[in-house]
Design an enzyme around this catalytic site. Structure first.
Site, PDB file in Angstrom:
ATOM      1  N   ARG A   1    -121.313 -65.315  48.181  1.00  0.00           N
ATOM      2  CA  ARG A   1    -122.351 -64.383  48.617  1.00  0.00           C
ATOM      3  C   ARG A   1    -123.243 -64.095  47.405  1.00  0.00           C
ATOM      4  O   ARG A   1    -122.872 -63.343  46.508  1.00  0.00           O
ATOM      5  CB  ARG A   1    -121.726 -63.090  49.164  1.00  0.00           C
ATOM      6  CG  ARG A   1    -120.815 -63.319  50.364  1.00  0.00           C
ATOM      7  CD  ARG A   1    -120.339 -62.007  50.976  1.00  0.00           C
ATOM      8  NE  ARG A   1    -119.687 -61.122  50.045  1.00  0.00           N
ATOM      9  CZ  ARG A   1    -118.394 -61.172  49.714  1.00  0.00           C
ATOM     10  NH1 ARG A   1    -117.602 -62.087  50.258  1.00  0.00           N
ATOM     11  NH2 ARG A   1    -117.898 -60.321  48.838  1.00  0.00           N
TER      12      ARG A   1
ATOM     13  N   HIS B   1    -114.273 -58.219  48.681  1.00  0.00           N
ATOM     14  CA  HIS B   1    -115.344 -57.932  47.708  1.00  0.00           C
ATOM     15  C   HIS B   1    -114.727 -57.376  46.427  1.00  0.00           C
ATOM     16  O   HIS B   1    -113.838 -56.536  46.480  1.00  0.00           O
ATOM     17  CB  HIS B   1    -116.321 -56.926  48.327  1.00  0.00           C
ATOM     18  CG  HIS B   1    -117.584 -56.731  47.543  1.00  0.00           C
ATOM     19  ND1 HIS B   1    -118.421 -57.779  47.181  1.00  0.00           N
ATOM     20  CD2 HIS B   1    -118.178 -55.608  47.056  1.00  0.00           C
ATOM     21  CE1 HIS B   1    -119.464 -57.300  46.509  1.00  0.00           C
ATOM     22  NE2 HIS B   1    -119.337 -55.995  46.414  1.00  0.00           N
TER      23      HIS B   1
ATOM     24  N   CYS C   1    -147.229 -39.043  38.006  1.00  0.00           N
ATOM     25  CA  CYS C   1    -147.592 -38.337  39.239  1.00  0.00           C
ATOM     26  C   CYS C   1    -147.136 -39.162  40.443  1.00  0.00           C
ATOM     27  O   CYS C   1    -146.551 -40.225  40.300  1.00  0.00           O
ATOM     28  CB  CYS C   1    -149.100 -38.122  39.302  1.00  0.00           C
ATOM     29  SG  CYS C   1    -149.807 -37.447  37.800  1.00  0.00           S
TER      30      CYS C   1
ATOM     31  N   ASP D   1    -148.973 -40.845  42.578  1.00  0.00           N
ATOM     32  CA  ASP D   1    -149.726 -42.083  42.804  1.00  0.00           C
ATOM     33  C   ASP D   1    -150.354 -42.663  41.538  1.00  0.00           C
ATOM     34  O   ASP D   1    -150.966 -43.721  41.591  1.00  0.00           O
ATOM     35  CB  ASP D   1    -150.879 -41.814  43.790  1.00  0.00           C
ATOM     36  CG  ASP D   1    -150.474 -40.855  44.877  1.00  0.00           C
ATOM     37  OD1 ASP D   1    -149.592 -41.224  45.664  1.00  0.00           O
ATOM     38  OD2 ASP D   1    -151.011 -39.726  44.920  1.00  0.00           O
TER      39      ASP D   1
ATOM     40  N   ARG E   1    -113.689 -49.742  49.868  1.00  0.00           N
ATOM     41  CA  ARG E   1    -114.903 -49.398  50.627  1.00  0.00           C
ATOM     42  C   ARG E   1    -114.671 -49.719  52.106  1.00  0.00           C
ATOM     43  O   ARG E   1    -114.362 -48.834  52.882  1.00  0.00           O
ATOM     44  CB  ARG E   1    -116.096 -50.156  50.030  1.00  0.00           C
ATOM     45  CG  ARG E   1    -117.438 -49.646  50.443  1.00  0.00           C
ATOM     46  CD  ARG E   1    -118.560 -50.187  49.586  1.00  0.00           C
ATOM     47  NE  ARG E   1    -118.711 -51.644  49.647  1.00  0.00           N
ATOM     48  CZ  ARG E   1    -119.659 -52.328  49.017  1.00  0.00           C
ATOM     49  NH1 ARG E   1    -120.529 -51.703  48.255  1.00  0.00           N
ATOM     50  NH2 ARG E   1    -119.732 -53.634  49.112  1.00  0.00           N
TER      51      ARG E   1
ATOM     52  N   TYR F   1    -149.609 -33.268  34.706  1.00  0.00           N
ATOM     53  CA  TYR F   1    -148.947 -32.042  35.168  1.00  0.00           C
ATOM     54  C   TYR F   1    -148.087 -31.415  34.071  1.00  0.00           C
ATOM     55  O   TYR F   1    -147.377 -32.138  33.353  1.00  0.00           O
ATOM     56  CB  TYR F   1    -148.034 -32.354  36.354  1.00  0.00           C
ATOM     57  CG  TYR F   1    -148.771 -32.615  37.636  1.00  0.00           C
ATOM     58  CD1 TYR F   1    -149.585 -31.642  38.216  1.00  0.00           C
ATOM     59  CD2 TYR F   1    -148.647 -33.843  38.278  1.00  0.00           C
ATOM     60  CE1 TYR F   1    -150.262 -31.898  39.407  1.00  0.00           C
ATOM     61  CE2 TYR F   1    -149.310 -34.104  39.470  1.00  0.00           C
ATOM     62  CZ  TYR F   1    -150.118 -33.119  40.023  1.00  0.00           C
ATOM     63  OH  TYR F   1    -150.786 -33.373  41.189  1.00  0.00           O
TER      64      TYR F   1
ATOM     65  N   LYS G   1    -130.223 -58.350  51.749  1.00  0.00           N
ATOM     66  CA  LYS G   1    -130.263 -56.944  52.176  1.00  0.00           C
ATOM     67  C   LYS G   1    -131.323 -56.178  51.391  1.00  0.00           C
ATOM     68  O   LYS G   1    -131.784 -56.645  50.347  1.00  0.00           O
ATOM     69  CB  LYS G   1    -128.883 -56.308  51.973  1.00  0.00           C
ATOM     70  CG  LYS G   1    -128.414 -56.290  50.522  1.00  0.00           C
ATOM     71  CD  LYS G   1    -126.947 -55.895  50.414  1.00  0.00           C
ATOM     72  CE  LYS G   1    -126.467 -55.935  48.983  1.00  0.00           C
ATOM     73  NZ  LYS G   1    -124.997 -55.795  48.893  1.00  0.00           N
TER      74      LYS G   1
END
Ligand SMILES: *Cc1c(COP(=O)(O)O)cnc(C)c1O
Length: 385
Positions: free
Chosen positions: A222, A169, A314, A316, A139, A268, A40
């Site tokens: 799992r 689970h 920042c 990027d 859940r 910044y 997942k």
């Protein structure tokens, strides 16, 4: 020349590590136990189809994902129809025919879900279902004997469904104290007695439970986090039955290097002021890549040395304080090894006060993934270009 990507930041996925981790788990639980590879969230950020294929080569028999789109994406990317995929989350019952046609098994836990899914019958092929029982995670899952028996009754009456599995689970399998785990395990045993006929797959163990209690896994595990070479929790680290191999590393290159004078500000908010004359490097990775602002004050590896991140991260880019002048293009390692020193995902997670799961999952689609087998590149995936 066409390249798969043109930016100076990338993640490397060591598929041999994935292969080794799956094989080790298979040995650990024994040949009669199936390994369900949990892929997942784009295989916890590693790359879903590449990890899936490697896990299958190493002996996994099933794949599991969180929702239907992730299963469909695997089929789209070429995963053969005969490889079973299980959706662990909830799916809208109107998609039952689609899931059935793609050999995707769905999780069931409500009687009304089956009633609604039946309204879309007949399907092209029968729908495989795994019944989820809530033993204490709170859940998803059925809780009462009545619900379970009603579901069993409906499955028997309608040939469009095949009960392939039953599962639960654990909430605390990664904790030292085993009390709640044992409570959930005993509850599962008790609830299984409500089923008149046992389905082919009975599974309860995530990585933590499989590593710690290999004799209490029924006939499938799992396998998620430890397939990627990560320990399910820090308190389990001393008790791992075999060493894990981390598959994910993250790298970039210096795009700018400059000398700044004592007192000059960086980034910044101008929150960082050079303490003395310093060499500052710019690294083209930022929070939009999943290298979040909270990683500030952490260090990276450059020329084998630790270099602190200075000033705010920042979107990027970010800046680091270099140990000395270094050429443009010098490799920067944010996760992984350089000259014998290593920054692990656990180190990053500890710095930002979270669990290791969150770190590779967060590294965004903007970062190309390079897949390595036998130290050579076998594939590059760039979701931007
Ligand atoms: C994600 C998930 C797993 C895998 O857990 P790990 O701790 O990563 O091994 C197993 N079962 C379910 C239901 C899950 O959602």
């Amino acid at each position: 020349m066409d390249r798969a990507f043109y930016r100076d930041t990338w993640a490397e996925i060591d598929l041999d590590a994935i292969f080794y981790n799956v094989q080790s788990m298979k040995q650990h639980v024994g040949t009669q136990v199936d390994v369900i590879a949990v892929v997942k969230a784009n295989a916890y950020g590693h790359g879903d189809i590449q990890v899936a294929k490697t896990a299958l080569e190493a002996g996994a028999t099933h794949l599991a994902v969180a929702f239907l789109d992730e299963a469909l994406a695997l089929r789209k990317k070429g995963l053969p129809l005969n490889v079973p995929i299980i959706v662990l989350g909830a799916t809208n019952p109107s998609y039952a025919p689609l899931a059935a046609s793609q050999n995707i098994a769905l999780t069931i836990f409500r009687v009304d879900w089956l009633e609604q899914a039946m309204m879309y019958a007949p399907y092209d092929r029968p729908l495989n279902v795994h019944m989820k029982l809530d033993t204490g995670m709170g859940r998803l899952g059925a809780k009462t004997k009545e619900e379970v028996q009603q579901m069993v009754h409906m499955l028997k009456q309608h040939t469009c469904f095949v009960l392939e599995g039953v599962y639960t689970h654990f909430a605390t399998a990664d904790e030292q104290n085993a009390d709640y785990f044992s409570f959930q395990y005993d509850t599962f045993l008790h609830m299984l007695e409500w089923l008149p006929i046992k389905p082919p797959l009975i599974h309860c163990a995530n990585s933590a439970a499989a590593l710690r209690y290999p004799d209490r896994v029924f006939n499938a595990v799992r396998f998620g986090i430890s397939m990627y070479g990560l320990t399910p929790s820090q308190e389990m680290k001393p008790f791992l039955p075999y060493p894990l191999k981390e598959a994910f590393s993250l790298h970039s290159r210096l795009t700018h290097v400059k000398k700044v004078k004592a007192g000059e500000k960086i980034s910044y908010g101008a929150t960082y002021a050079a303490e003395a004359d310093e060499w500052i490097g710019t690294v083209p990775i930022g929070y939009a890549d999943g290298w979040l602002r909270r990683m500030q004050h952490f260090s990276v590896l450059v020329d084998g040395k630790r270099a602190p991140i200075v000033g705010r991260i920042c979107m990027d880019q970010m800046m680091i304080r270099l140990p000395y002048e270094l050429p443009i293009g010098t490799k920067v390692t944010l996760i992984g090894e350089q000259q014998g020193d290593r920054i692990s995902i656990d180190d990053v997670a500890a710095h930002v006060n979270t669990i290791n799961y969150e770190i590779p999952c967060t590294i965004s689609y903007r970062v190309p993934r390079i897949f390595l087998k036998n130290k050579s590149i076998i594939e590059v995936r760039n979701a931007v270009l």
